[in-house]
Design a protein around this motif. Structure first.
Motif, PDB file in Angstrom:
ATOM      1  N   ASN A   1     -21.431  44.623   4.712  1.00 36.23           N
ATOM      2  CA  ASN A   1     -22.685  44.312   4.033  1.00 36.23           C
ATOM      3  C   ASN A   1     -23.082  42.845   4.084  1.00 36.23           C
ATOM      4  O   ASN A   1     -24.122  42.476   3.556  1.00 36.23           O
ATOM      5  N   PHE A   2     -22.238  41.998   4.699  1.00 38.82           N
ATOM      6  CA  PHE A   2     -22.567  40.582   4.768  1.00 38.82           C
ATOM      7  C   PHE A   2     -22.155  40.014   6.130  1.00 38.82           C
ATOM      8  O   PHE A   2     -21.070  40.305   6.635  1.00 38.82           O
ATOM      9  N   SER A   3     -23.032  39.205   6.704  1.00 41.71           N
ATOM     10  CA  SER A   3     -22.721  38.555   7.984  1.00 41.71           C
ATOM     11  C   SER A   3     -23.370  37.177   8.014  1.00 41.71           C
ATOM     12  O   SER A   3     -24.352  36.919   7.308  1.00 41.71           O
ATOM     13  N   TYR A   4     -22.792  36.306   8.824  1.00 38.29           N
ATOM     14  CA  TYR A   4     -23.357  34.968   9.024  1.00 38.29           C
ATOM     15  C   TYR A   4     -23.036  34.510  10.430  1.00 38.29           C
ATOM     16  O   TYR A   4     -21.958  34.786  10.951  1.00 38.29           O
ATOM     17  N   TYR A   5     -23.995  33.827  11.058  1.00 39.00           N
ATOM     18  CA  TYR A   5     -23.842  33.418  12.452  1.00 39.00           C
ATOM     19  C   TYR A   5     -24.933  32.395  12.794  1.00 39.00           C
ATOM     20  O   TYR A   5     -25.949  32.323  12.085  1.00 39.00           O
ATOM     21  N   PRO A   6     -24.763  31.560  13.838  1.00 35.53           N
ATOM     22  CA  PRO A   6     -23.513  31.363  14.586  1.00 35.53           C
ATOM     23  C   PRO A   6     -22.600  30.394  13.837  1.00 35.53           C
ATOM     24  O   PRO A   6     -23.080  29.568  13.057  1.00 35.53           O
ATOM     25  N   ASN A   7     -21.317  30.471  14.089  1.00 36.45           N
ATOM     26  CA  ASN A   7     -20.353  29.566  13.463  1.00 36.45           C
ATOM     27  C   ASN A   7     -19.238  29.300  14.473  1.00 36.45           C
ATOM     28  O   ASN A   7     -18.503  30.231  14.798  1.00 36.45           O
ATOM     29  N   PRO A   8     -19.165  28.093  15.004  1.00 41.79           N
ATOM     30  CA  PRO A   8     -19.854  26.852  14.657  1.00 41.79           C
ATOM     31  C   PRO A   8     -21.354  26.901  14.985  1.00 41.79           C
ATOM     32  O   PRO A   8     -21.799  27.721  15.783  1.00 41.79           O
ATOM     33  N   THR A   9     -22.101  25.985  14.358  1.00 39.27           N
ATOM     34  CA  THR A   9     -23.533  25.918  14.590  1.00 39.27           C
ATOM     35  C   THR A   9     -23.971  24.477  14.781  1.00 39.27           C
ATOM     36  O   THR A   9     -23.354  23.553  14.242  1.00 39.27           O
TER      37      THR A   9
ATOM     38  N   SER B   1     -32.631  38.807   1.247  1.00 38.96           N
ATOM     39  CA  SER B   1     -31.404  39.342   1.852  1.00 38.96           C
ATOM     40  C   SER B   1     -31.148  38.746   3.236  1.00 38.96           C
ATOM     41  O   SER B   1     -30.023  38.811   3.745  1.00 38.96           O
ATOM     42  N   ASP B   2     -32.206  38.178   3.861  1.00 38.75           N
ATOM     43  CA  ASP B   2     -32.066  37.477   5.147  1.00 38.75           C
ATOM     44  C   ASP B   2     -32.462  36.025   4.930  1.00 38.75           C
ATOM     45  O   ASP B   2     -33.592  35.742   4.526  1.00 38.75           O
ATOM     46  N   VAL B   3     -31.523  35.119   5.207  1.00 43.81           N
ATOM     47  CA  VAL B   3     -31.791  33.705   4.958  1.00 43.81           C
ATOM     48  C   VAL B   3     -31.472  32.906   6.222  1.00 43.81           C
ATOM     49  O   VAL B   3     -30.421  33.093   6.848  1.00 43.81           O
TER      50      VAL B   3
ATOM     51  N   MET C   1     -27.712  31.786  10.133  1.00 42.42           N
ATOM     52  CA  MET C   1     -28.319  32.991   9.605  1.00 42.42           C
ATOM     53  C   MET C   1     -27.355  33.687   8.644  1.00 42.42           C
ATOM     54  O   MET C   1     -26.172  33.852   8.948  1.00 42.42           O
ATOM     55  N   LEU C   2     -27.871  34.080   7.474  1.00 46.61           N
ATOM     56  CA  LEU C   2     -27.106  34.835   6.483  1.00 46.61           C
ATOM     57  C   LEU C   2     -27.813  36.162   6.240  1.00 46.61           C
ATOM     58  O   LEU C   2     -29.024  36.197   6.025  1.00 46.61           O
ATOM     59  N   LYS C   3     -27.048  37.252   6.269  1.00 46.48           N
ATOM     60  CA  LYS C   3     -27.630  38.578   6.028  1.00 46.48           C
ATOM     61  C   LYS C   3     -26.741  39.339   5.053  1.00 46.48           C
ATOM     62  O   LYS C   3     -25.509  39.344   5.181  1.00 46.48           O
ATOM     63  N   HIS C   4     -27.369  39.994   4.073  1.00 47.62           N
ATOM     64  CA  HIS C   4     -26.636  40.786   3.086  1.00 47.62           C
ATOM     65  C   HIS C   4     -27.465  42.015   2.746  1.00 47.62           C
ATOM     66  O   HIS C   4     -28.696  41.996   2.814  1.00 47.62           O
TER      67      HIS C   4
ATOM     68  N   ARG D   1     -19.796  36.529  -5.580  1.00 42.68           N
ATOM     69  CA  ARG D   1     -19.835  35.269  -4.844  1.00 42.68           C
ATOM     70  C   ARG D   1     -18.801  35.300  -3.725  1.00 42.68           C
ATOM     71  O   ARG D   1     -17.766  35.949  -3.831  1.00 42.68           O
ATOM     72  N   LYS D   2     -19.119  34.572  -2.668  1.00 40.35           N
ATOM     73  CA  LYS D   2     -18.193  34.443  -1.553  1.00 40.35           C
ATOM     74  C   LYS D   2     -18.298  33.029  -0.995  1.00 40.35           C
ATOM     75  O   LYS D   2     -19.410  32.519  -0.801  1.00 40.35           O
TER      76      LYS D   2
END
Length: 446
Positions: free
Chosen positions: A373-381, A414-416, A386-389, A438-439
């Protein structure tokens, strides 16, 4: 350049300068029944008779906290000395045909063993605590045999070189085989190894591959084992990097110094020599205290390994007293308990940093952050993140590894898309809140 940057650079330069004046750093080498001390920058001999050794082929030496340990290959023993060169104790049981040794995970000494006499286990790594107590062993067969040197990479793994199978392999701190860095058959009979810099391994290669690669000094890629550089220098035993960029190497012909840019090698002392070891004769230099967020939130089932900390290879303790005294360390798979405080210590060559406390909150909710239910990319940036939940992201806070808050946002989406282009290169902590959960994640800004 900003004044704050100039100030920080000046402070770092002052720390380096003061450290250079106070720290008595030396490179030691075993030669002709003696431990010699060399200048760690130039390789010049400072003390040719620091410690007089017994017969029995003294092979390798390391610093263990405030002691110097020396392994005797044929005498089947280890001697422990104080930093003034005075003999403290001898360990002379349970070992046979021993070679290289290393401080591992900041808490143990691992020794390369090859024989079965004297109650020894054969082709194995034997483990000791800092008081010289035998903690057991693990066999290095069937993957490899006849271990010759061992080093801790500082990130949860050890590298071991071999004579019989002539490879360099990876194992974790439990001794489990993780694969080879340098495969069998590339070179023949690898003796001392050293991490020259991140990604590069120096190796002293003693013999010639029939119809293949020669003996000499090698630079291998730490990633895939490919040969980066090679110098044909003869039957090498020891290797060490100097502060001026030159490389020390030893063999039956003596101690030598190579300029890797020109390929020119000069003799320092022309008598048969063994392994090198790096010493700080002032005793322990306190490593940097770990950094991170002192308050972190996790989902049920998280362990100590999930706490975001720099460096990542810290040792955890349940109490501050244990952390200060290096007693009762916790395994990295210890489940986190809600409301508990854990203490991280950076241990380098047996020397302990000040402890850093992290208090954790563990949520029992079944709708917390997870890969589904949660993802973030790209990392490294370089700029955008992008954050999605699946739920609405209500709050985002960004801090550095010192715990200093940099930015707070309340996106209510939900998309940041975060613009991180304003941040200097480095590692940052992002705490994301959604649905009362929280994460904290680690982001690398390039």
């Amino acid at each position: 350049m900003k004044k704050t940057t100039l100030f920080k650079n000046a402070v770092l330069l002052l720390i380096f300068f003061v450290g250079s004046l106070t720290a008595q750093e030396r490179i030691a080498v075993i030669q002709n029944g003696q431990v010699l001390l060399l200048d760690s920058t130039t390789g010049d001999i400072i003390d040719p008779t620091f410690i007089a050794l017994d017969a029995g082929t003294p092979k390798a030496l390391i610093q263990v906290a405030d002691e110097i340990w020396i392994a005797y290959q044929l005498a089947d023993k280890m001697e422990r000395y104080d930093l003034d060169g005075n003999l403290i104790a001898t360990i002379d049981t349970g070992m046979d045909n021993i070679r290289g040794l290393s401080v591992v995970n900041g808490t143990e000494v691992w020794v390369c063993n090859s024989g079965t006499n004297n109650g020894a286990p054969g082709e194995a790594i034997i483990r000791f605590d800092f008081q010289g107590n035998n903690l057991g062993f693990f066999l290095t067969t069937p993957q490899s045999d006849s271990p010759f040197d061992i080093i801790d990479n500082g990130d949860g793994e050890v590298y071991i070189s071999y004579s019989g199978t002539s490879n360099i392999e990876r194992r974790d701190y439990s001794g489990a085989f993780l694969g080879n860095i340098v495969e069998q058959g590339v070179v023949n009979f690898v003796q001392q190894i050293e991490i020259e810099e991140p990604g590069v391994i120096l190796a002293a290669v003693f013999s010639i591959v029939s119809g293949g690669n020669q003996n000499g000094l090698y630079r291998f890629s730490e990633t895939d084992g490919s040969i980066i550089d090679y110098w044909s220098l003869g039957n090498l035993r020891g290797v060490a990097k100097l502060g001026n960029g030159d490389i020390l190497w030893s063999s039956g012909a003596g101690i030598n110094k190579l300029n890797p840019d020109t390929g020119v090698s000069v003799v320092i002392s022309g008598v048969s020599a063994q392994y090198f070891g790096k010493l700080n004769l002032d005793g322990c230099v306190t490593p940097a205290t770990p950094t991170g967020d002192s308050m972190q939130t996790f989902v049920q089932g998280a362990t100590l390994a999930d706490i975001v900390i720099d460096p990542t290879d810290v040792t955890w303790f349940a109490t501050e007293v244990d952390a200060i005294n290096n007693t009762n360390p916790l395994p990295s798979n210890t489940p986190l308990q809600n409301g508990e405080t854990y203490y991280a210590v950076n241990i380098v060559n047996g020397c302990l940093s000040d402890p850093f406390a992290v208090t954790v909150t563990v949520t029992l909710s079944t709708t917390e952050f997870n890969d589904a239910n949660f993802s973030y990319y790209p990392n490294p940036t370089r700029d955008k993140l992008m954050l999605k939940h699946t739920a609405t992201i209500t709050e985002i806070s960004i801090s550095n590894l010192l715990g200093q808050n940099i930015l707070d946002l309340h996106p209510q989406n939900s998309d940041v898309e975060l613009d991180l282009s304003f941040l200097p290169k480095g590692i940052y902590l992002l705490t994301v809140s959604a649905s009362e959960n929280r994460k904290t994640i680690k982001i690398i800004k390039e």
